[in-house]
Design a protein around this motif. Structure first.
Motif, mmCIF file in Angstrom:
data_model
loop_
_atom_site.group_PDB
_atom_site.id
_atom_site.type_symbol
_atom_site.label_atom_id
_atom_site.label_comp_id
_atom_site.label_asym_id
_atom_site.label_seq_id
_atom_site.Cartn_x
_atom_site.Cartn_y
_atom_site.Cartn_z
ATOM 1 N N MET A 1 0.828 -1.129 -0.128
ATOM 2 C CA MET A 1 0.120 -0.088 0.066
ATOM 3 C C MET A 1 0.964 1.299 -0.088
ATOM 4 S SD MET A 1 -2.424 1.969 2.425
ATOM 5 C CE MET A 1 -1.081 2.232 3.671
ATOM 6 N N LEU A 2 2.016 1.373 0.777
ATOM 7 C CA LEU A 2 2.901 2.412 0.883
ATOM 8 C C LEU A 2 3.625 2.569 -0.635
ATOM 9 C CD1 LEU A 2 4.227 2.450 4.379
ATOM 10 C CD2 LEU A 2 2.222 3.778 3.337
ATOM 11 N N ASP A 3 3.602 1.497 -1.254
ATOM 12 C CA ASP A 3 4.050 1.717 -2.566
ATOM 13 C C ASP A 3 3.216 2.758 -3.469
ATOM 14 O OD1 ASP A 3 6.408 0.292 -2.141
ATOM 15 O OD2 ASP A 3 5.342 -1.532 -3.087
ATOM 16 N N SER A 4 1.853 2.611 -3.488
ATOM 17 C CA SER A 4 0.928 3.473 -4.198
ATOM 18 C C SER A 4 0.575 4.928 -3.577
ATOM 19 C CB SER A 4 -0.436 2.686 -4.429
ATOM 20 O OG SER A 4 -1.136 2.538 -3.013
ATOM 21 N N LEU A 5 0.883 4.685 -2.151
ATOM 22 C CA LEU A 5 0.782 6.225 -1.608
ATOM 23 C C LEU A 5 2.026 6.316 -0.624
ATOM 24 C CD1 LEU A 5 -2.876 5.971 -0.249
ATOM 25 C CD2 LEU A 5 -2.286 7.531 -2.007
ATOM 26 N N PRO A 6 3.072 6.809 -1.206
ATOM 27 C CA PRO A 6 4.088 7.159 -0.429
ATOM 28 C C PRO A 6 3.980 8.288 0.641
ATOM 29 C CG PRO A 6 4.612 7.827 -2.522
ATOM 30 C CD PRO A 6 3.253 7.361 -2.494
ATOM 31 N N GLY A 7 4.974 8.406 1.523
ATOM 32 C CA GLY A 7 5.228 9.302 2.503
ATOM 33 C C GLY A 7 3.753 9.745 3.366
ATOM 34 N N GLU A 8 3.744 11.242 3.695
ATOM 35 C CA GLU A 8 2.682 11.352 4.482
ATOM 36 C C GLU A 8 1.051 10.737 3.949
ATOM 37 O OE1 GLU A 8 2.879 13.459 7.327
ATOM 38 O OE2 GLU A 8 5.088 13.635 6.891
ATOM 39 N N ALA A 9 0.895 10.841 2.758
ATOM 40 C CA ALA A 9 -0.414 10.159 2.243
ATOM 41 C C ALA A 9 -0.411 8.825 2.692
ATOM 42 C CB ALA A 9 -0.444 10.547 0.667
ATOM 43 N N GLY A 10 0.370 8.244 2.438
ATOM 44 C CA GLY A 10 0.539 6.899 3.004
ATOM 45 C C GLY A 10 0.082 6.536 4.613
ATOM 46 N N ILE A 11 0.925 7.518 5.337
ATOM 47 C CA ILE A 11 0.671 7.357 6.647
ATOM 48 C C ILE A 11 -0.834 7.586 6.946
ATOM 49 C CG2 ILE A 11 1.241 8.599 8.953
ATOM 50 C CD1 ILE A 11 3.950 8.828 7.876
ATOM 51 N N ALA A 12 -1.192 8.646 6.368
ATOM 52 C CA ALA A 12 -2.630 9.089 6.773
ATOM 53 C C ALA A 12 -3.624 7.937 6.439
ATOM 54 C CB ALA A 12 -2.899 10.378 5.732
ATOM 55 N N ARG A 13 -3.393 7.179 5.219
ATOM 56 C CA ARG A 13 -4.317 6.290 5.076
ATOM 57 C C ARG A 13 -4.001 4.978 6.094
ATOM 58 N NH1 ARG A 13 -8.704 4.125 4.062
ATOM 59 N NH2 ARG A 13 -8.644 2.355 2.880
ATOM 60 N N LEU A 14 -2.957 4.619 6.459
ATOM 61 C CA LEU A 14 -2.702 3.641 7.486
ATOM 62 C C LEU A 14 -3.607 4.033 8.696
ATOM 63 C CD1 LEU A 14 1.059 2.703 7.413
ATOM 64 C CD2 LEU A 14 -0.899 1.331 6.754
ATOM 65 N N ILE A 15 -3.527 5.471 8.970
ATOM 66 C CA ILE A 15 -4.400 5.556 10.036
ATOM 67 C C ILE A 15 -5.964 5.831 9.915
ATOM 68 C CG2 ILE A 15 -4.835 7.660 11.635
ATOM 69 C CD1 ILE A 15 -1.962 8.435 11.377
ATOM 70 N N GLU A 16 -6.230 6.223 8.664
ATOM 71 C CA GLU A 16 -7.506 5.969 8.427
ATOM 72 C C GLU A 16 -7.990 4.486 8.387
ATOM 73 O OE1 GLU A 16 -9.668 6.817 3.979
ATOM 74 O OE2 GLU A 16 -8.720 8.550 4.855
ATOM 75 N N MET A 17 -7.233 3.430 7.989
ATOM 76 C CA MET A 17 -7.531 1.916 7.755
ATOM 77 C C MET A 17 -7.845 1.682 9.204
ATOM 78 S SD MET A 17 -5.273 0.686 4.986
ATOM 79 C CE MET A 17 -5.435 -0.923 5.131
ATOM 80 N N ALA A 18 -6.807 1.913 10.235
ATOM 81 C CA ALA A 18 -6.994 1.697 11.618
ATOM 82 C C ALA A 18 -8.327 2.131 12.309
ATOM 83 C CB ALA A 18 -5.797 2.182 12.407
ATOM 84 N N ASN A 19 -8.615 3.362 12.071
ATOM 85 C CA ASN A 19 -9.932 3.770 12.397
ATOM 86 C C ASN A 19 -11.187 3.188 11.908
ATOM 87 O OD1 ASN A 19 -8.941 5.918 14.232
ATOM 88 N ND2 ASN A 19 -8.571 7.393 12.426
ATOM 89 N N GLU A 20 -11.017 2.969 10.433
ATOM 90 C CA GLU A 20 -12.346 1.942 9.987
ATOM 91 C C GLU A 20 -12.360 0.905 10.508
ATOM 92 O OE1 GLU A 20 -11.094 1.817 5.754
ATOM 93 O OE2 GLU A 20 -11.551 4.088 5.393
ATOM 94 N N ARG A 21 -11.237 0.005 11.098
ATOM 95 C CA ARG A 21 -11.423 -1.201 11.675
ATOM 96 C C ARG A 21 -11.556 -1.250 13.254
ATOM 97 N NH1 ARG A 21 -6.471 -3.587 7.914
ATOM 98 N NH2 ARG A 21 -7.851 -3.410 5.923
ATOM 99 N N GLY A 22 -11.992 -0.156 13.838
ATOM 100 C CA GLY A 22 -12.407 0.093 15.084
ATOM 101 C C GLY A 22 -11.342 0.543 16.017
ATOM 102 N N GLY A 23 -10.158 0.961 15.650
ATOM 103 C CA GLY A 23 -9.042 1.356 16.676
ATOM 104 C C GLY A 23 -9.201 2.924 16.798
#
Length: 179
Positions: A1-23
Motif C-alpha cells: 500500500m505504501l508503494d501506491s501512497l508514499p510519504g505523508e499520504a501513506g501514513i494518513a491512509r494507514l491511520i484511516e484504515m486503523a480507524n475504520e477497523r475499530g481502533g
C-alpha cells in the motif's frame, strides 16, 4: 500500500484504515526508510562467477543448494598483479578457486576461471616449492582447510561429494595434469 501512497499520504491512509477497523484511540503510524543494508559484498559479475564455478571440478555434480553451502565457507579475494597466493591465511592452510583472470601455479602452469590452486591444502598435503601468483589482477575464492572440513562433517552428503571431487583433483594434480 505504501508503494501506491508514499510519504505523508501513506501514513494518513494507514491511520484511516486503523480507524475504520475499530481502533479509535492510540493509533500510531511510523514510516521508516532503509537507505542501505550492510552485508557481504555481492560479486560484480555473478553470472560470470557462477559460470566459473560450474566449470570448477570442485563444484561438478553439486546441486545449486550444495554449491551455495560450499560458497558460505569461501571468501572472495582480489589479487593484485604480481601478488602471490599464500598457502596459509589466518593460521590455516588455504586453497583457491579462480573466478576471474589467470593464475600461474607453483609448477608454472597458467590456469583460469574454475581452476583450483593448492588443492592439497584442504587435506594437509605437501605442495611443490614456490607459490602460485597472478601476473595480472584476478579474483579468487579462498577456502580454508578447517572451514572446508567443518562443512564436510556438518553436511555428510555434501562432504562425500566434495571429498570425492577433491580426490579426483588431487589424482590429476599428482599426475601432473592441469585442471
Amino acid at each position: 500500500m505504501l508503494d501506491s501512497l508514499p510519504g505523508e499520504a501513506g501514513i494518513a491512509r494507514l491511520i484511516e484504515m486503523a480507524n475504520e477497523r475499530g481502533g479509535k484511540d492510540n493509533i500510531t503510524a511510523l514510516l521508516v526508510w532503509v537507505l542501505s543494508v550492510p552485508g557481504p559484498q555481492i560479486s560484480r559479475d555473478l553470472k560470470r562467477d557462477l559460470q566459473a564455478l560450474k566449470s570448477s571440478a570442485m563444484f561438478m555434480g553439486l546441486t545449486l543448494q550444495e554449491a551455495l553451502q560450499m560458497l558460505r565457507v569461501c571468501v572472495e579475494r582480489e589479487v593484485r598483479s604480481g601478488e602471490a597466493l599464500p598457502r596459509i591465511t589466518t593460521g590455516d592452510d588455504t586453497a583457491y578457486i579462480v573466478l576471474d583472470g589467470t593464475i600461474v601455479t607453483a609448477r608454472g602452469d597458467s590456469v583460469g576461471p574454475g581452476a583450483i590452486i593448492h588443492p592439497q591444502a584442504l587435506v594437509g598435503g605437501e605442495e611443490p616449492d614456490g607459490l602460485a601468483h597472478s601476473p595480472f589482477p584476478a579474483r579468487v575464492l579462498a577456502v580454508r582447510r578447517n572451514d572446508f572440513l567443518r562443512l564436510c562433517n556438518e553436511h555428510r552428503a555434501l562432504g562425500i561429494k566434495l571429498l570425492t571431487s577433491l580426490s579426483q583433483i588431487l589424482c590429476r594434480h599428482t599426475a601432473g595434469l592441469s585442471e
